[in-house]
Scaffold this motif. Sequence first.
Motif, mmCIF file in Angstrom:
data_model
loop_
_atom_site.group_PDB
_atom_site.id
_atom_site.type_symbol
_atom_site.label_atom_id
_atom_site.label_comp_id
_atom_site.label_asym_id
_atom_site.label_seq_id
_atom_site.Cartn_x
_atom_site.Cartn_y
_atom_site.Cartn_z
ATOM 1 N N UNK A 236 -8.160 10.515 -4.247
ATOM 2 C CA UNK A 236 -7.008 9.998 -3.511
ATOM 3 C C UNK A 236 -7.470 8.909 -2.533
ATOM 4 N N UNK B 141 2.213 1.727 -3.497
ATOM 5 C CA UNK B 141 1.157 2.216 -4.375
ATOM 6 C C UNK B 141 0.923 3.703 -4.141
ATOM 7 N N UNK B 142 0.841 4.078 -2.876
ATOM 8 C CA UNK B 142 0.578 5.479 -2.535
ATOM 9 C C UNK B 142 1.737 6.373 -2.980
ATOM 10 N N UNK C 105 -8.535 0.724 -0.989
ATOM 11 C CA UNK C 105 -7.862 -0.070 -2.003
ATOM 12 C C UNK C 105 -7.781 -1.553 -1.601
ATOM 13 N N UNK D 22 1.599 7.100 -6.644
ATOM 14 C CA UNK D 22 0.595 8.108 -7.010
ATOM 15 C C UNK D 22 1.096 9.517 -6.665
ATOM 16 N N UNK E 193 -8.374 5.631 -4.319
ATOM 17 C CA UNK E 193 -7.284 4.852 -4.905
ATOM 18 C C UNK E 193 -6.247 4.388 -3.885
ATOM 19 N N UNK E 194 -6.426 4.749 -2.630
ATOM 20 C CA UNK E 194 -5.370 4.418 -1.679
ATOM 21 C C UNK E 194 -5.875 3.585 -0.518
ATOM 22 N N UNK E 195 -4.924 3.218 0.341
ATOM 23 C CA UNK E 195 -5.246 2.512 1.560
ATOM 24 C C UNK E 195 -6.233 3.334 2.379
ATOM 25 N N UNK F 33 0.824 -1.214 0.000
ATOM 26 C CA UNK F 33 0.000 0.000 0.000
ATOM 27 C C UNK F 33 0.854 1.258 0.000
#
Lengths: 912, 73
Positions: free
Chosen positions: B17, A246-247, B25, A250, B20-22, A243
């Motif tokens: 945001x 991934x973050x 996700x 972005x 698409x994120x923790x 995670x």
Amino acid sequence: MSNSIIIICSLLYLLLLFGVAYYAEHQLKKGKSIINNAYVYALSLCVYCTAWTYYGSVGRATTNGISFLTIYIGPTIMAALFFPVLRKIIRITKAQRINSIADFISTRYGKNASLAAVVSVFCIIGVLPYIALQLKAIAISFDILTKNAISGNNFFSDNTLYFTVFLAVFIIIFGTRSVDATEKHEGLVAAVAFESVIKLVAFLVAGVFVTYGIFNGFNDIFLKANQIDELKKLFTLSGENVNAGWFSGILLSMMAVLFLPRQFQVGVIENVNEEHLKKAVWLFPIYLFVINIFVIPIAFGGKLVFQNMPIDADTFVLALPLHFNKPLLSMLVFLGGFSAATSMIIVETIALSTMVSNNLVMPFLFRQQNFKTSIDKSIRRTILYIRRFSIILILLFAYLYDQYVAQYFSLVSIGLISFAGVAQFAPAIIGGIYWKTASKNGALVGIIVGFFIWFYTLILPSIAQAHLINESIISNGPFNIWWLKPQSLFGLEGFDSITHALFWSMFFNCTAYFVFSVYSKLIPQEVYQAEIFVDIDKYNSPGSDSIWRGTAYMPDLFSLLENFLGKERANNLIQNYAHRHKIAIDFGSKADPRIVSFSEKILAGVIGSASARIMVSSVTKEEELSLNEVFKILHESQQMIELNKELRKKSIELTKATEQLREANLQLKTMDELKDEFLYTVTHELRTPLTSIRSLTEIVHDNPDLEDEEREKFLGAVVKETERLSHLITKVLNLEKYESGKQKLNLTSFDMNLLVKDLYTSYKLVANEKAINLTITQPNSMLLLHADKDLVQQVLVNLISNAMKFTPEQGKIHIVISDLQNEIQVSIIDTGKGIAKELHELIFDKFFQAKNQTIKKPVGTGLGLAICKKIIEMHGGKIWVESEIEKGACFTFTIPNFEPGNTLIEHNESSI
Amino acid sequence: MVNNRKQKNIILSIIMLLAFCYPIFTIFNKPKFVGNIPLLYLYVVIAWLLAIILLVVSSEIKPSKKLQKGKDE
């Protein structure tokens, strides 16, 4: 495929690019800008998708699944912030004539030359490998197409060199036309937008071929991939701290899409109109979405087709069509990748060359006394040559890097490393446009610290991997200090290298930026620039930009501008500016401070703000400004802007008032004319009975022996004429009363039905005498009307007696009353001789009959209908006639039946 | 109106945001399938498309007259 065909195709493609660029510049000369278009702007932003996207995404997808998508999801999220962030940057850039990202940062922090130089150097370090990667991509794809198994042989490397030379020529021709770097590169941007289309089309065609040509659609590919363990595990993202990875991906791409030099170039510097952002906000993300649709199918498809063959996943896009023997498709795919690579190289090189010339070479030259004193008209050529030379140098270094250094590094991650590099500018830029306390020291230290960490955690390990330095530094840390290990700094473990580097570099960058900003003393120039940047909308107005105080002489200043811009252009700019701000220019004496500021700004567009400052201060004597003075100037200019706004508002109001006055005047004039006309007709009308009275009385007077019968007849006629005269005068007085509004409506509620019925009964007798058939149609219920009963009756009497007058014997008159919800309508229909269509409106005019002497004159004063019209209008109603000659006439009027005390009263008052 | 658009855009970016994120996700980061399409892929595609639609709406569609009137007053 043979070498020559590919080379010819590539050259043809490059020639096409020349054509596009040339066409765009040609159109501009004709006054039509191709890049002044939201779609072209959005397409030019897509220079974001390089060969790294085109080939590398597939490669990354085969090892990490969809984690490559972060690079495109980030910009989508950033697109939502285009309005708050990018637009502000664009506005500042335009107002300050900024020409590169380094110039932007340095201008914000007091036009500091060393900051500009540091940012420029870091841009070059961060981006040069990225350019090399594009050359490498061209080389590899070329290699695969010609089926040369081993890359890097002599014959092939020469081809890369040729392409590089070609590109250099292209960039020099279309990128260094004007010495003013803020001027748009029309041809280049058009070419880049064109290339965005090519690469998208090529990639989509390849994707469709793989998905639907080799396989049976997405389902088929996923079904087959699900049977292979290696691919199956790519359906989810797995690994430690996935995670976080991934973050960070972005976040990184969000910053990169604004701050990569090429993105800053196309997105900010080349932006023609900030309104184009409106379309780019969604067009750009759609492009990114579409170009990524087929990445996973191609990656999985490649893996399924080449199961155990030693083929690099980065080349699947090209290798698949080749494997299935599709030469044309392969050629198209090659050209798509070629366009992705060349567009990136073109824009990035332009951006870097501006930085090199303006922020590294020129400040150095301007500091040399010898150079500074020898500046003359040739300086423009010198600047262009410096820029051209920088272009060649950048491409040469990229080429050398590709040839001699790149082989030691894995190139896969170069894109991300570049992203992490330029991300170091984010705090200084974002902070700079929203935070006034941010200082030059903060920005400088933050960027340097951030870059150092970036270098230490990302570049050093790759150098060690290439065995250029001792690998134990990586595994054990320098001098065996474990907490200094570059890939797990301070013991932070469990993250991928990019996330790790991004975290630490940003942590130190931001901390240094904040701490040094808060604890350093701002110089006046910084305060001023901070104010202008943060509150750009407040100060974004011409004439408010003079912070300069000191002594400057016009001849010195002008000759400086003349050298850099040419005599004609410098003269035009200065004259225009002076004219706009009403500054008197005397080319032989002292210069106005505003002219000095303006000159500096113009120069900044050519050589960057830091160099411009050096140059201007070399010909002027500037006085140190205290902070208080800066604040005073800012305050004054703000007041000035407010005042301007107020003035503009006032002037708009004045224009409106003038317009109203003009209208009123016109109205008065027409009324005056009407009055004259009215007077004329009134006297005319009065004269007729007067004449007959006079002649009749003269007859009686002159003939005393007139017979009694005769005398009686004449006197009777005199009485009749006198009556007519007084009748006429009453009517004229009435009309005057209605028109001037002196007549007040005596409002009462009455039954209209009853009123009409009464009139009908009284007229019935007269009608019977004339053998006219008078009939009436009316509703049974009461029709309550709130109006002036006497006046309404007057209208009815007038209309009915008119009808009687013009209807011949045996004719018919029909009265109809109807209730139309909001109003009551009365029609009087006769079978008289009718009225011609063109007179339908005129008959309601005063003395219509008098004015139309040619028409057969009926009996009456000619004021009746005019009075009717006035009365009906006073009640807020309408009156009109429908008629044709010899077919009778239908006079109709309506009166709104308002509730008592409603709008009618208002109308009444307004008429007074 | 422009300010209104600015705010809308900032909120939109925060929503994107978050989507698409923790932790959202992780809901979809599972080895499941919808038809033959992996759940994660499907989610990313749909969320991305939605985001683009919202971007189109926020930047291209003008607020209705009623709303605008409300603003003017």
